[in-house]
Scaffold this motif. Structure first.
Motif, PDB file in Angstrom:
ATOM      1  N   TRP A  63       0.774  -1.242   0.000  1.00  0.00           N
ATOM      2  CA  TRP A  63       0.000   0.000   0.000  1.00  0.00           C
ATOM      3  C   TRP A  63       0.805   1.291   0.000  1.00  0.00           C
ATOM      4  O   TRP A  63       0.256   2.356  -0.274  1.00  0.00           O
ATOM      5  N   SER A  64       2.068   1.252   0.313  1.00  0.00           N
ATOM      6  CA  SER A  64       2.807   2.498   0.526  1.00  0.00           C
ATOM      7  C   SER A  64       2.870   3.401  -0.696  1.00  0.00           C
ATOM      8  O   SER A  64       2.928   4.612  -0.552  1.00  0.00           O
ATOM      9  N   TRP A  76      -2.986   2.660   4.277  1.00  0.00           N
ATOM     10  CA  TRP A  76      -1.566   2.768   4.599  1.00  0.00           C
ATOM     11  C   TRP A  76      -1.342   3.908   5.587  1.00  0.00           C
ATOM     12  O   TRP A  76      -0.658   3.752   6.598  1.00  0.00           O
TER      13      TRP A  76
END
Length: 189
Positions: A63-64, A76
């Motif tokens: 997700w970053s 995130w």
């Protein structure tokens, strides 16, 4: 020279970024939209402790890189905020306390107990994230944004935090708030 069809199939490479992004988006959608429709009362707790049990590194990989206006990007940022609160609760309490007078409305929206000690802040961030499964996701985002705004104000008031750290927390607050409004208006994807 033009390679034949089998040329690309024979290349051993890493994971396809498009497929990773698609998986991240699907996982985020299932966590946010699917959790709310679940009949399992333990879903909220499992979701809350996902970062603890699976490791923040796993979530970071997936997700970053997601934009702030997506479900994956919001998750995130929420899990990152929770991880920070749990890792440095004394610092968080100090910064939140310092920002309370400068950000009165945000302090109320964040919903932190008074006085805001380290344990109260950890309980608040957990309660907010439990809302992913049990309440309106926009509310979760707006409460987290308010919390981050108070912390940013506190960092500025303390004057011992580098300017970049103040800007980073303010940016997080603005991203979460914008995403909360987008969720209210049309829903995030």
């Amino acid at each position: 020279m033009r390679p034949g069809d089998g040329f690309f199939d024979a290349i051993q490479s890493g994971t396809d970024p498009a497929r990773v992004r698609e998986a991240a988006d699907q996982a985020a959608t299932l966590l946010v939209r699917g959790a709310r429709s679940s009949d399992d009362p333990e879903t909220a707790d499992r979701l809350l402790h996902l970062a603890d049990t699976e490791g923040i590194e796993t979530i970071a990989e997936v997700w970053s890189g997601a934009p702030a206006d997506t479900l994956a990007g919001c998750l995130w940022r929420l899990f990152l905020l929770r991880s920070w609160v749990h890792a440095a609760p004394v610092q968080v309490a100090r910064e939140f306390e310092a920002g309370r007078s400068a950000a009165q409305v945000a302090r109320v929206v964040a919903g932190v107990a008074d006085p805001p000690g380290p344990e109260q802040l950890k309980a608040m961030v957990d309660q907010v994230l439990r809302g992913i499964a049990g309440s309106d996701f926009a509310d979760v985002l707006l409460r987290a944004a308010a919390f981050a705004r108070v912390v940013a104000a506190g960092r500025a008031a303390l004057q011992d935090t580098p300017e970049e750290e103040i800007r980073r927390m303010l940016a997080l607050s603005e991203q979460l708030e914008a995403a909360g409004h987008q969720e209210l208006e049309q829903g995030l994807v």
